[in-house]
Design an enzyme around this catalytic site. Structure first.
Site: not given
Ligand SMILES: NC(=O)c1ccc[n+]([C@@H]2O[C@H](COP(=O)([O-])OP(=O)(O)OC[C@H]3O[C@@H](n4cnc5c(N)ncnc54)[C@H](OP(=O)(O)O)[C@@H]3O)[C@@H](O)[C@H]2O)c1
Length: 256
Positions: A143, A130
């Site tokens: 975070y 991120s």
């Molecule tokens: N959205 C943003 O603004 C942003 C920006 C920069 C980076 N990111 C990064 O991008 C990645 C994906 O995030 P997203 O934005 O797509 O969020 P999201 O839609 O909430 O998806 C998160 C995913 O991670 C899984 N997950 C969470 N905790 C878990 C655990 N303990 N074990 C296994 N799976 C787990 C969730 O599945 P389950 O709940 O089904 O387990 C879900 O599939 C993350 O690493 C996040 O930090 C996001």
């Protein structure tokens, strides 16, 4: 592909499948993974990636079916909104276990498969970091700390695996609208909300990093790369700027 049940992971699994990859979809919510597997094919694996023993068992199950693994996308992650003054202690620990250690354990557990693929032509590890891995974003302090740790891990793994045939890519998205990170609802600043992007753009950046061998990608480049550079050369100025941003009141528990 970890975190395939929503957001960036779900879109990336769709895109990879469209490009001919066979995906093992990993997360905790079975119903969501089954719906996606029905749509795109692929295998479903349930695992809490913050649990090291569970990840070891996951690795054994996957390697038994797939001795060679050509691509691991460490995408699963969780939010932790709140400053260090307000965030729950449990969340400080949990976000480190999931967002930092989770990727470390998954990479270690699948390393034999990555090495096997490397010896037969090449393998890739993508770590979804991120911009919070380069900028100490105070409104989500724990975070940001976990993402800083994850970026250091990703960079040091890339160096350790140099010449091994396993390429490591760090992808650093800015604000992306997803279930866990409903940025349009939670960000207080109208200016920051204008920079929010959507998962397909990040999925394209992941694929591009793998196909073109890009080591570190910020998506979108503007304005986040500039802020990351500013953090490195003038952290005091960035701290003042970041100190003025915040989430809307009462939104720390929005999303999952
Ligand atoms: N959205 C943003 O603004 C942003 C920006 C920069 C980076 N990111 C990064 O991008 C990645 C994906 O995030 P997203 O934005 O797509 O969020 P999201 O839609 O909430 O998806 C998160 C995913 O991670 C899984 N997950 C969470 N905790 C878990 C655990 N303990 N074990 C296994 N799976 C787990 C969730 O599945 P389950 O709940 O089904 O387990 C879900 O599939 C993350 O690493 C996040 O930090 C996001």
């Amino acid at each position: 592909m970890t975190g395939a049940s929503s957001g960036i992971g779900e879109e990336t699994a769709r895109l990879l499948t469209a490009k001919g990859w066979s995906c093992v979809l990993v997360a905790r919510r079975e119903d969501r993974l089954r719906v996606l597997a029905e749509e795109i094919g692929g295998e479903v694996e349930l695992c809490d990636i913050g649990d090291r023993d569970a990840v070891s068992a996951l690795g054994e199950r996957i390697l038994a079916r797939h001795p060679a693994i050509h691509l691991l996308v460490n995408n699963a992650g969780m939010p932790a909104r709140g400053t260090y003054l307000t965030v729950d202690p449990e969340l400080v620990e949990r976000v480190m276990d999931v967002n930092y250690h989770g990727g470390v354990w998954c990479t270690r557990a699948l390393m034999p498969g990555l090495q096997e693929a490397a010896s037969a032509g090449g393998a890739h590890v993508v770590n979804l970091v991120s911009v919070a891995g380069t900028v100490a974003f105070a409104p989500a302090g724990a975070y940001a700390a976990a993402k800083h740790a994850q970026l250091a891990y990703s960079r040091s793994l890339a160096a350790a695996l140099r010449g091994s045939g396993i390429s490591v890519h760090s992808v650093l998205p800015g604000f992306v609208e997803t279930e866990g990170f409903p940025q349009k609802n939670v960000l207080k600043s109208g200016l920051l909300r204008r920079f929010v992007i959507y998962p397909p753009r990040v999925a394209e950046a992941i694929l591009d990093a793998v196909e073109k061998g890009k080591r570190e990608v910020t998506v979108p480049w503007f304005p986040y790369r500039l802020i990351g550079i500013a953090q490195a050369v003038a952290p005091g100025v960035v701290a003042r700027f970041v100190g003025m941003s915040d989430y809307k009141r009462g939104t720390s528990r929005l999303g999952r």
